[in-house]
Design an enzyme around this catalytic site. Sequence first.
Site, PDB file in Angstrom:
ATOM      1  N   GLU A   1      31.764  38.124  29.441  1.00 26.42           N
ATOM      2  CA  GLU A   1      32.992  38.695  30.007  1.00 26.42           C
ATOM      3  C   GLU A   1      34.158  37.742  29.785  1.00 26.42           C
ATOM      4  O   GLU A   1      34.038  36.540  30.005  1.00 26.42           O
ATOM      5  CB  GLU A   1      32.802  38.921  31.514  1.00 26.42           C
TER       6      GLU A   1
ATOM      7  N   THR B   1      38.142  42.000  31.498  1.00 26.24           N
ATOM      8  CA  THR B   1      38.478  42.469  32.848  1.00 26.24           C
ATOM      9  C   THR B   1      39.866  43.108  32.874  1.00 26.24           C
ATOM     10  O   THR B   1      40.702  42.875  32.001  1.00 26.24           O
ATOM     11  CB  THR B   1      38.428  41.316  33.879  1.00 26.24           C
ATOM     12  N   TYR B   2      40.096  43.912  33.922  1.00 28.20           N
ATOM     13  CA  TYR B   2      41.351  44.648  34.075  1.00 28.20           C
ATOM     14  C   TYR B   2      42.113  44.047  35.234  1.00 28.20           C
ATOM     15  O   TYR B   2      41.600  43.955  36.357  1.00 28.20           O
ATOM     16  CB  TYR B   2      41.019  46.110  34.371  1.00 28.20           C
TER      17      TYR B   2
ATOM     18  N   ALA C   1      45.391  43.215  38.025  1.00 25.75           N
ATOM     19  CA  ALA C   1      45.949  43.975  39.139  1.00 25.75           C
ATOM     20  C   ALA C   1      47.305  44.585  38.802  1.00 25.75           C
ATOM     21  O   ALA C   1      47.738  45.547  39.427  1.00 25.75           O
ATOM     22  CB  ALA C   1      46.067  43.071  40.350  1.00 25.75           C
TER      23      ALA C   1
ATOM     24  N   GLY D   1      38.368  48.769  41.962  1.00 32.95           N
ATOM     25  CA  GLY D   1      39.316  47.664  42.071  1.00 32.95           C
ATOM     26  C   GLY D   1      39.493  47.273  43.527  1.00 32.95           C
ATOM     27  O   GLY D   1      39.077  47.998  44.435  1.00 32.95           O
ATOM     28  N   ASP D   2      40.111  46.086  43.725  1.00 36.70           N
ATOM     29  CA  ASP D   2      40.360  45.592  45.082  1.00 36.70           C
ATOM     30  C   ASP D   2      41.774  45.961  45.503  1.00 36.70           C
ATOM     31  O   ASP D   2      42.664  46.089  44.654  1.00 36.70           O
ATOM     32  CB  ASP D   2      40.222  44.059  45.103  1.00 36.70           C
TER      33      ASP D   2
ATOM     34  N   LYS E   1      27.166  56.860  41.681  1.00 42.30           N
ATOM     35  CA  LYS E   1      27.890  56.522  40.436  1.00 42.30           C
ATOM     36  C   LYS E   1      27.006  56.839  39.229  1.00 42.30           C
ATOM     37  O   LYS E   1      27.473  57.352  38.222  1.00 42.30           O
ATOM     38  CB  LYS E   1      28.329  55.053  40.444  1.00 42.30           C
TER      39      LYS E   1
ATOM     40  N   GLN F   1      27.429  41.902  40.617  1.00 37.18           N
ATOM     41  CA  GLN F   1      28.275  40.806  41.100  1.00 37.18           C
ATOM     42  C   GLN F   1      27.436  39.523  41.159  1.00 37.18           C
ATOM     43  O   GLN F   1      26.193  39.579  41.146  1.00 37.18           O
ATOM     44  CB  GLN F   1      28.802  41.186  42.490  1.00 37.18           C
TER      45      GLN F   1
END
Length: 294
Positions: free
Chosen positions: A18, A49-50, A52, A109-110, A169, A180
């Site tokens: 990643e 990764t994407y 914010a 997402g957070d 999902k 994670q």
Amino acid sequence: MTTVTERLRADRPVFSVEFMPPRDEADERRLWRAVRELEGLDPAFVSVTYGAGGSSRDRTIRTTGRIATETTMVPMAHLTAVDHSVTELRNVIGWYAAHGIRNILALRGDPPGDPNGTWVQHPQGLNYAEELVTLIRDLGDFCVGVAAFPYGHPSAESPERDIDFLLRKFAAGADFAIAQLFFEAEDFLRFRDLVAARGCDNLVIPGIMPLTTPKMLAKTVELSGAQLPAGLAARLQPLVDDPKAFRAEGIDVITETSERLLAEGVTDLHFYTFNQSRATREVVNRLGLVPARA
Ligand code: FAD
């Protein structure tokens, strides 16, 4: 373009990596050095990764596109529902399709600003990763991954309830999950077995971060949502003021954890590189995981 699941059908274990979108030009150079250093080891796939916000998202899209067109590696783009309307999500997914990117990690997402804050859905957006999986599936022939949490997602009612949603999902069309961070191989294996015991045969891939510095150890505590086990604390904490010794012990810890996972039939180890390749190269070489294509 090859899909992640096609790459994971090898009859022997592989690794994947990643990266994060680069923040500036120096970071971009560092990232591309790491990309080239890892390319020769033939990772099964490479995820990006994407972020914010806007510009970091553009950099994710650009970086994934460059990996697709300028390297021999199979890219996977992360995508989150944060601050996006469904129309915007469709545009990003369409861009990926147009650039031949067929692998997407679908995430909620957070909450922006505070990862532990309250989730607020975009007025024209989505509420859960499950809905993003459905949207991506509806838009084309994508291979879709999702996130999984060995200790349960921090805001989940319970770890069992979180597994219910992971299964949803998969039912919505996700092909595999990436876990994670966790501390001990047994923590991941117990989780993998719980998911399998629910009748699910989708692949769950462990996420691994080489513990090269006390900062990486702190990051693992933060992301995993778990306490540092006493055995690991006893090995690493006495070395926090000796960077060389800490790194050597941290690499040993991660190698041992990975060996245990491989011995238990795990077929892919997904390394969080933080855009540096050296520690990942060291661990995969010690594990004898390279090159996957040979
Ligand atoms: P969801 O699966 O939607 O779950 C979110 C919460 O809602 C959980 O508590 C879950 O139990 C609950 N839930 C799920 N479905 C339902 C439902 N149908 N009804 C009720 N409750 C439900 N973040 C980024 O911003 N960018 C990234 O690139 C990124 N990459 C990641 C990669 C990996 C491998 C992992 C593990 C995480 C990554 N994250 C990333 C972090 C992730 O976005 C956050 O952990 C986020 O809080 C949860 O995302 P999710 O996709 O698991 O959400």
